[in-house]
Enzyme design. Structure first.
Site, PDB file in Angstrom:
ATOM      1  N   HIS A   1       4.690  28.233 -20.484  1.00  0.00           N
ATOM      2  CA  HIS A   1       5.603  27.400 -21.287  1.00  0.00           C
ATOM      3  C   HIS A   1       7.044  27.807 -20.991  1.00  0.00           C
ATOM      4  O   HIS A   1       7.343  29.002 -20.977  1.00  0.00           O
ATOM      5  CB  HIS A   1       5.320  27.600 -22.769  1.00  0.00           C
ATOM      6  CG  HIS A   1       6.326  26.875 -23.635  1.00  0.00           C
ATOM      7  ND1 HIS A   1       6.251  25.517 -23.845  1.00  0.00           N
ATOM      8  CD2 HIS A   1       7.433  27.316 -24.278  1.00  0.00           C
ATOM      9  CE1 HIS A   1       7.265  25.151 -24.603  1.00  0.00           C
ATOM     10  NE2 HIS A   1       8.007  26.214 -24.880  1.00  0.00           N
TER      11      HIS A   1
ATOM     12  N   GLY B   1       0.847  -1.196   0.000  1.00  0.00           N
ATOM     13  CA  GLY B   1       0.000   0.000   0.000  1.00  0.00           C
ATOM     14  C   GLY B   1       0.877   1.239   0.000  1.00  0.00           C
ATOM     15  O   GLY B   1       2.055   1.188  -0.376  1.00  0.00           O
TER      16      GLY B   1
ATOM     17  N   VAL C   1      -0.033  -2.825   6.713  1.00  0.00           N
ATOM     18  CA  VAL C   1      -1.233  -3.481   6.172  1.00  0.00           C
ATOM     19  C   VAL C   1      -2.492  -2.672   6.526  1.00  0.00           C
ATOM     20  O   VAL C   1      -3.560  -3.233   6.725  1.00  0.00           O
ATOM     21  CB  VAL C   1      -1.350  -4.931   6.700  1.00  0.00           C
ATOM     22  CG1 VAL C   1      -0.257  -5.799   6.126  1.00  0.00           C
ATOM     23  CG2 VAL C   1      -1.329  -4.968   8.227  1.00  0.00           C
TER      24      VAL C   1
HETATM   25  P1  NAI Z   1      -2.867   0.680   2.735  1.00  0.00           P
HETATM   26  O1  NAI Z   1      -4.297   0.420   3.001  1.00  0.00           O
HETATM   27  O2  NAI Z   1      -2.478   1.765   1.817  1.00  0.00           O
HETATM   28  O3  NAI Z   1      -2.168  -0.642   2.181  1.00  0.00           O
HETATM   29  C1  NAI Z   1      -2.161  -1.834   2.896  1.00  0.00           C
HETATM   30  C2  NAI Z   1      -1.807  -2.954   1.950  1.00  0.00           C
HETATM   31  O4  NAI Z   1      -1.562  -4.116   2.718  1.00  0.00           O
HETATM   32  C3  NAI Z   1      -2.920  -3.284   0.967  1.00  0.00           C
HETATM   33  O5  NAI Z   1      -2.420  -3.351  -0.327  1.00  0.00           O
HETATM   34  C4  NAI Z   1      -3.460  -4.610   1.476  1.00  0.00           C
HETATM   35  O6  NAI Z   1      -3.996  -5.414   0.442  1.00  0.00           O
HETATM   36  C5  NAI Z   1      -2.201  -5.214   2.068  1.00  0.00           C
HETATM   37  N1  NAI Z   1      -2.469  -6.231   3.086  1.00  0.00           N
HETATM   38  C6  NAI Z   1      -3.425  -6.238   4.046  1.00  0.00           C
HETATM   39  N2  NAI Z   1      -3.330  -7.347   4.798  1.00  0.00           N
HETATM   40  C7  NAI Z   1      -2.280  -8.055   4.315  1.00  0.00           C
HETATM   41  C8  NAI Z   1      -1.685  -9.292   4.677  1.00  0.00           C
HETATM   42  N3  NAI Z   1      -2.150 -10.017   5.700  1.00  0.00           N
HETATM   43  N4  NAI Z   1      -0.631  -9.716   3.958  1.00  0.00           N
HETATM   44  C9  NAI Z   1      -0.128  -8.991   2.917  1.00  0.00           C
HETATM   45  N5  NAI Z   1      -0.674  -7.819   2.537  1.00  0.00           N
HETATM   46  C10 NAI Z   1      -1.728  -7.357   3.225  1.00  0.00           C
HETATM   47  O7  NAI Z   1      -2.221   0.861   4.197  1.00  0.00           O
HETATM   48  P2  NAI Z   1      -0.821   1.429   4.667  1.00  0.00           P
HETATM   49  O8  NAI Z   1       0.169   1.424   3.578  1.00  0.00           O
HETATM   50  O9  NAI Z   1      -0.537   0.716   5.935  1.00  0.00           O
HETATM   51  O10 NAI Z   1      -1.178   2.931   4.996  1.00  0.00           O
HETATM   52  C11 NAI Z   1      -2.229   3.228   5.914  1.00  0.00           C
HETATM   53  C12 NAI Z   1      -2.954   4.461   5.505  1.00  0.00           C
HETATM   54  O11 NAI Z   1      -2.169   5.609   5.800  1.00  0.00           O
HETATM   55  C13 NAI Z   1      -3.227   4.557   4.004  1.00  0.00           C
HETATM   56  O12 NAI Z   1      -4.387   3.869   3.651  1.00  0.00           O
HETATM   57  C14 NAI Z   1      -3.407   6.018   3.818  1.00  0.00           C
HETATM   58  O13 NAI Z   1      -4.715   6.372   4.146  1.00  0.00           O
HETATM   59  C15 NAI Z   1      -2.444   6.609   4.841  1.00  0.00           C
HETATM   60  N6  NAI Z   1      -1.197   7.010   4.172  1.00  0.00           N
HETATM   61  C16 NAI Z   1      -1.265   7.964   3.218  1.00  0.00           C
HETATM   62  C17 NAI Z   1      -0.143   8.358   2.537  1.00  0.00           C
HETATM   63  C18 NAI Z   1      -0.269   9.367   1.475  1.00  0.00           C
HETATM   64  O14 NAI Z   1      -1.297  10.011   1.385  1.00  0.00           O
HETATM   65  N7  NAI Z   1       0.744   9.569   0.652  1.00  0.00           N
HETATM   66  C19 NAI Z   1       1.171   7.798   2.852  1.00  0.00           C
HETATM   67  C20 NAI Z   1       1.127   6.763   3.852  1.00  0.00           C
HETATM   68  C21 NAI Z   1      -0.025   6.421   4.491  1.00  0.00           C
END
Ligand code: NAI
Ligand code: FAD
Length: 478
Positions: free
Chosen positions: A457, A195, A283
């Site tokens: 530009h 993610g 995750v």
């Molecule tokens: P995420 O929801 O973006 O990604 C989590 C990933 O882990 C998903 O692809 C999911 O399918 C996978 N996953 C879930 N369970 C799993 C398992 N048991 N085994 C393997 N893969 C698994 O969550 P993440 O990266 O932890 O970030 C959390 C939140 O923080 C994001 O959803 C976002 O809202 C926020 N965030 C935003 C950022 C930005 O705006 N640039 C940067 C970092 C975080």
């Protein structure tokens, strides 16, 4: 005797601190309760929440440092610049990040004073309805204190989700908190979850020399993004050296002080092992309501751990609002901020408004990915007739000049009315370029409107204009 306020905000993350500042601006008496010290050297509560302390700001600081390093080591040569012996001092890089965080959290203290926000240090717990509003009991280093708010805004945010059997110690096995303060570049880094955090922090440590392997449960990469964008980014990340295994099933994880072994089943059902020095578990995140004592005011969390609210962030109890990561919707700082402003304005008797259809998304890798509105697959699922215009940065002089030619802009517009329905960008400056698209969608612009606006530009923004023109197959430079 409890201190009385028009508004008591619980939590000083981007949702809470912005709500408090806006309430102060509107002449309301306001207190903001915050108890988390994060890494404060004096153990004092730090303002800014996840975003400033262990999220957006520190991750972007490390992304910037590692990007500079990668540019110097791998891309200076493209400009005819020879650099030898470039090294990264991880401790210095992490200190730079900590200094930025310190400056930003200190800045909120100043903003609180400027806007007459009373900071109440400690963890807040709802104690019930009393004369004049709702009472919050705050337990801090200095003891216990009670405050009463005619209105309450719950902005307690979220915490990293952990997996059963994978104990996070934030040393060998880390969530976002530990992954932002490694003492050295790991030789081999494992990441569970492809993610946003996995990709951003995986990129940081890959650029500095770690061999990074990402294990993702879903068979498709970046399922929330436009399919064309996700496909292109998977190709780019792979070219950059990020190893990604999709469709895996994580099994037993064994850790010692110095290494971790992740057993998993791959997409073909074969047993695999990943040995690494550090493991990041990213995750997703879960709403944080521990210790809030919601029951005291007749509230509870739903099956996802969130506090239920209506379109204006009002909970089931009149006068109690909830905003940000602790409620439904994307877990993004700017979404939390918008809700904070909306709720304070509603409390002050104004209309208050938050347009969830135009919340932009950004992934701050290199190149960045940004989008707003609908993806092609969403429009297809809705059966909406649309047209798509896509233009590559490869055909833009400014992009070529600054070695920035990967990616494209894709504009999606209604086939009949030409209203812009979604914009998707891959480019190192996508986070800034997307602002034009958000503005266009807020004003219900058509793709023709963007195409007829004069863009400087040479600039990367010309690609947004060309993609808009391409919706009617009248792009000029390709
Ligand atoms: P995420 O929801 O973006 O990604 C989590 C990933 O882990 C998903 O692809 C999911 O399918 C996978 N996953 C879930 N369970 C799993 C398992 N048991 N085994 C393997 N893969 C698994 O969550 P993440 O990266 O932890 O970030 C959390 C939140 O923080 C994001 O959803 C976002 O809202 C926020 N965030 C935003 C950022 C930005 O705006 N640039 C940067 C970092 C975080
Ligand atoms: P939080 O920021 O979590 O703040 C809640 C605050 O409430 C915390 O300080 C907590 O200590 C406090 N609190 C909790 N309970 C109590 C209590 N009972 N009493 C007193 N205080 C309490 N989003 C983006 O938009 N862009 C990004 O680039 C981005 N990058 C991220 C990178 C990482 C590594 C992570 C983890 C997240 C990132 N996010 C990003 C997500 C963003 O950080 C959150 O969406 C945002 O911080 C949510 O704001 P919030 O105010 O709802 O909650």
């Amino acid at each position: 005797m409890s201190k009385q306020f028009d508004v008591v905000v619980i939590g000083a993350g981007p949702g809470g601190y912005i709500a408090a500042i806006r309430a102060g601006q509107l002449g309301l008496s306001v207190a903001c309760v915050e108890g988390e010290a994060y890494d404060d050297p004096k153990g004092e509560p730090r303002l800014g929440g996840t975003c400033l302390n262990v999220g957006c700001i520190p991750s972007k600081a490390l992304l910037a440092s590692s990007e500079e390093f990668e540019k110097i080591v791998h891309h200076a040569e493209d400009h005819g610049i020879t650099v030898s012996g470039a090294k990264i001092d991880v401790a210095k890089m992490v200190k730079r990040k900590d200094d930025i965080v310190g400056k930003m959290t200190g800045g909120i203290q100043y903003l609180f004073k400027k806007n007459k926000v009373t900071l109440v240090k400690g963890f807040g717990s709802l104690s019930g309805k009393v004369d004049g509003g709702f009472e919050v009991t705050v337990k801090g280093k200095a003891g216990e204190e009670k405050v009463v708010g005619k209105n309450i805004i719950i902005a307690t945010g979220s915490k990293a989700r952990h997996l059963p059997g994978i104990p996070v110690d934030n040393d060998t096995i880390c969530d976002n908190e530990g992954a932002l303060k490694f003492g050295a570049v790991p030789k081999k880094l494992g990441v569970i979850g492809a993610g946003v955090i996995g990709l951003e922090l995986g990129s940081v440590w890959r650029r500095l020399g770690a061999e990074v392997t990402v294990l993702e449960a879903m068979p498709t990469f970046l399922a929330a993004a436009d399919e064309g964008v996700a496909k292109e980014m998977q190709k780019i990340f792979t070219q950059q050296g990020l190893k990604m295994h999709m469709g895996v099933n994580i099994g037993e994880v064994k850790a010692t002080k110095k290494s971790v072994t992740v057993n998993y089943t791959d997409a073909e059902g074969k047993e695999q092992k990943l040995a690494c020095d550090k493991l990041i578990v990213s995750v997703g995140r879960v709403p944080y309501t521990a210790g809030l004592n919601l029951e005291a005011v007749g509230l509870k969390t739903n099956e996802r751990g969130q506090i239920d609210v209506d379109a204006h962030c009002q909970t089931l109890v009149s006068g109690i609002y909830a905003i940000g990561d602790v409620i439904r919707g994307p877990m993004l700082a700017h979404k939390a901020e918008e809700e904070g402003v909306m709720v304070s304005e509603i409390i002050a008797g104004q209309a208050g408004h938050c347009n969830y259809d135009t919340v932009p998304w950004v992934i701050y890798t290199s190149p960045e990915v940004a989008w707003v509105g609908k993806t092609e697959q969403q429009l297809k699922a809705e059966g909406r007739a649309y047209k798509a215009g896509q233009f590559p940065f490869m055909a833009n002089g400014r992009a070529l000049g600054q070695n920035d030619s990967q990616g494209f802009v894709k504009v999606l517009a209604d086939k009949v009315t030409d209203e812009v329905l979604g914009v998707h960008i891959i480019n190192s400056h996508a986070s800034d370029l997307i602002a034009e698209a958000v503005m266009a969608m807020e004003f219900k612009a058509s793709s023709e409107d963007i195409g007829r606006i004069c863009h400087a530009h040479p600039s990367l923004s010309e690609v947004v204009k060309e993609a808009a023109l391409a919706c009617d197959k009248r792009q000029l430079n390709m």
